[in-house]
Design a protein around this motif. Sequence first.
Motif, short mmCIF file in Angstrom:
data_model
loop_
_atom_site.label_atom_id
_atom_site.label_comp_id
_atom_site.label_asym_id
_atom_site.label_seq_id
_atom_site.Cartn_x
_atom_site.Cartn_y
_atom_site.Cartn_z
N CYS A 139 0.81 -1.21 0.00
CA CYS A 139 0.00 0.00 0.00
C CYS A 139 0.85 1.26 0.00
N ALA A 144 -3.89 3.85 -1.81
CA ALA A 144 -4.84 4.42 -0.85
C ALA A 144 -5.83 5.35 -1.54
N ALA A 145 -5.36 6.07 -2.56
CA ALA A 145 -6.26 6.97 -3.28
C ALA A 145 -7.24 6.20 -4.16
N TRP A 147 -8.07 2.80 -3.92
CA TRP A 147 -8.83 1.79 -3.18
C TRP A 147 -9.16 2.29 -1.78
N TRP A 148 -9.51 3.55 -1.70
CA TRP A 148 -9.82 4.18 -0.41
C TRP A 148 -10.95 3.47 0.30
N HIS A 149 -11.84 2.83 -0.48
CA HIS A 149 -13.00 2.18 0.15
C HIS A 149 -12.59 1.07 1.10
N TRP A 150 -11.43 0.42 0.85
CA TRP A 150 -10.96 -0.61 1.79
C TRP A 150 -10.87 -0.02 3.20
N PHE A 151 -10.35 1.16 3.32
CA PHE A 151 -10.08 1.75 4.62
C PHE A 151 -11.32 2.44 5.19
N PHE A 152 -12.14 2.99 4.31
CA PHE A 152 -13.41 3.54 4.77
C PHE A 152 -14.32 2.45 5.30
#
Length: 285
Positions: A139, A144-145, A147-152
């Motif tokens: 990562c 992160a930009a 596939w931000w939904h993984w962390f949200f």
Amino acid sequence: MFEGFSLETIALPEATLRVRVGGKGKPLLLLHGHPRTHATWHRVAPLLGEKFTVVCPDLRGFGQSSKPADTPDHSGSSKRAKARDCLALMQQLGFARFGLAGHDRGAYTAFRTAMDHPEAVDKLAILDAIPIADALARCDARFAAAWWHWFFFGQPEKPERAILADPDAWYGGSADAMGQEAYEDFLNAIHDPKTVHGMVEDYRAGLGIDREHDEADRKAGRTLACPLRVLWSARDDLEDLHGDILAIWRKWAPQVTGRSLDCAHHMAEELPQELARELSEFFSQ
């Protein structure tokens, strides 16, 4: 949709799954991704059914399958728990050994099934995924930009509130792209608060307990015992973010082949004939 297939609700030791079964020949289990249900395979499964007994479940937490109880470590939504469902389902249908293909989040359950139960999985196909542990270890800001939904989705409560405020706008999709019946099944899923929670829990497990399971296997030097075929979408971002996809999988699989397909992310809906041909050739060998 799924002409010639049965639609069943099958009670297993830990879950109750909605399952389509059809075709004849060697058993082949197909696992869908997020935010789809088993209906995503409706254009592929009948083609494979000419050679294989095809089994398409809604994963636990998804679609009309049962939802696991919440726990602090999200273990009920872990890929290891879902792998136990896969094994129990196929055994109940009379198959001690089977081929297995998984797309997107279903690919993680497929990988975990083959890792945890090598005696049961004859061959494995991974569609549009690298192992969770590798994705997180690699990562960077670009990942992160994109596939931000993984962390949200890993956050408590807020993802469900955001999705359920307007599920259609959040997920998109259309009857033209998915097929009318599959689209209606998809809409039922994304408008159901329990299903949305179950799908998000899959991501929460991914950031924690699933990664731990992958890392434990890596540390122990465990690899896949079966041949692996990896396919990924050329017009999605997996290769852009991670480079040589097969090189990543070679660390996990002594026997791996693969290539990209000229489609976007939902390959079973966008390129069903080519995908069916790829899977048929691989699982027939």
